[in-house]
Design an enzyme around this catalytic site. Structure first.
Site, PDB file in Angstrom:
ATOM      1  N   TYR A  67       0.845  -1.202   0.000  1.00  0.00           N
ATOM      2  CA  TYR A  67       0.000   0.000   0.000  1.00  0.00           C
ATOM      3  C   TYR A  67       0.879   1.251   0.000  1.00  0.00           C
ATOM      4  O   TYR A  67       0.633   2.190  -0.759  1.00  0.00           O
ATOM      5  CB  TYR A  67      -0.916  -0.003   1.223  1.00  0.00           C
ATOM      6  CG  TYR A  67      -1.760   1.239   1.354  1.00  0.00           C
ATOM      7  CD1 TYR A  67      -2.854   1.448   0.525  1.00  0.00           C
ATOM      8  CD2 TYR A  67      -1.460   2.214   2.302  1.00  0.00           C
ATOM      9  CE1 TYR A  67      -3.628   2.593   0.633  1.00  0.00           C
ATOM     10  CE2 TYR A  67      -2.232   3.365   2.425  1.00  0.00           C
ATOM     11  CZ  TYR A  67      -3.308   3.542   1.591  1.00  0.00           C
ATOM     12  OH  TYR A  67      -4.073   4.687   1.701  1.00  0.00           O
ATOM     13  N   CYS A  68       1.906   1.252   0.849  1.00  0.00           N
ATOM     14  CA  CYS A  68       2.829   2.389   0.904  1.00  0.00           C
ATOM     15  C   CYS A  68       3.488   2.613  -0.458  1.00  0.00           C
ATOM     16  O   CYS A  68       3.604   3.752  -0.924  1.00  0.00           O
ATOM     17  CB  CYS A  68       3.916   2.142   1.948  1.00  0.00           C
ATOM     18  SG  CYS A  68       3.336   2.237   3.640  1.00  0.00           S
TER      19      CYS A  68
END
Length: 230
Positions: A180-181
């Site tokens: 996600y990052c």
């Protein structure tokens, strides 16, 4: 090591402050009568963005893979035009079809809000390769595809606004959500690059905004998950 830690701290503190102060002291844009398209507008943050746009007199187009009947119902109280298209915004062909379809009711799209996103709170080893691929398609590809599809007309008109929802995890990496990052770092980088491109090309009538939210209570499933992990 100390220098790296200081750099990370500076990034987390200075960059958000820069955007906050820039927004605070910039001139308020009048959007009444304009038309905005919001991806992922069927619920959560996307739904709230649609409502806020409508409150300011902006016509709203919702692009979401899920039904947006609830959002459309909430927009009925405002004196604006609104319509929802059930579309996979990670698929460029579907975006192009939607663009053609909406021409019948909307003269042009003045604002694009790239909000659609997936938030899988899983470790790298818990996610399958298919889940990782889907995550990047929704979080990153949709932002690039929507921008590519609608910015050309904005350039022709000499005006427009591209908004993308990144995340604080798009400037500071958290170990529990690596993929996600990575996707949100990419969104932040894309928007910074887009801003520089427009500046170099002297396309000053087109604005860009990259928003970096923290955890919000608009997604009940995420809040429940975080409560379980306490």
């Amino acid at each position: 090591m100390l220098a790296l830690q200081l750099l990370i701290i500076a990034s987390v503190v200075v960059i958000p402050l820069y955007f906050i102060f820039k927004a605070k002291f910039s001139k308020t844009k009048k959007i009444s009568g304009k038309t905005a398209i919001v991806t992922g507008g069927s619920n959560g943050l996307g739904q709230q963005i649609c409502i806020k746009l409508a409150q300011h007199g902006c016509n709203v187009i919702i692009a979401d893979i899920s039904s947006a009947k609830e959002t459309l119902k909430k927009l009925e109280v405002y004196d604006i035009k609104s319509k929802a298209y059930m579309v996979d915004v990670s698929n460029y062909k579907e975006i192009l079809k939607m663009k053609e379809d909406l021409k019948d009711e909307f003269e042009s799209v003045d604002i694009v809000v790239n909000n659609a996103g997936l938030i899988p709170y899983k470790t790298l080893f818990e996610q399958t390769s298919d889940e990782i691929e889907t995550l990047n398609k929704v979080n990153l590809n949709s932002t690039i595809f929507m921008t590519k599809c609608f910015i050309e007309r904005m350039i022709e008109k000499g005006t427009g606004h591209i908004v993308s929802i990144s995340s604080t995890q798009g400037i500071y990496a958290f170990p529990h959500s690596l993929t996600y990052c990575a996707s949100k770092f990419a969104v932040t980088g894309f928007m910074l690059g887009l801003k520089e491109f427009l500046r170099r090309e002297k396309l000053h009538g087109i604005d860009t905004t990259c928003i970096l939210p923290n955890i919000m209570t608009t997604r009940k499933d995420i809040i429940d998950l975080l409560d379980e992990k306490k």
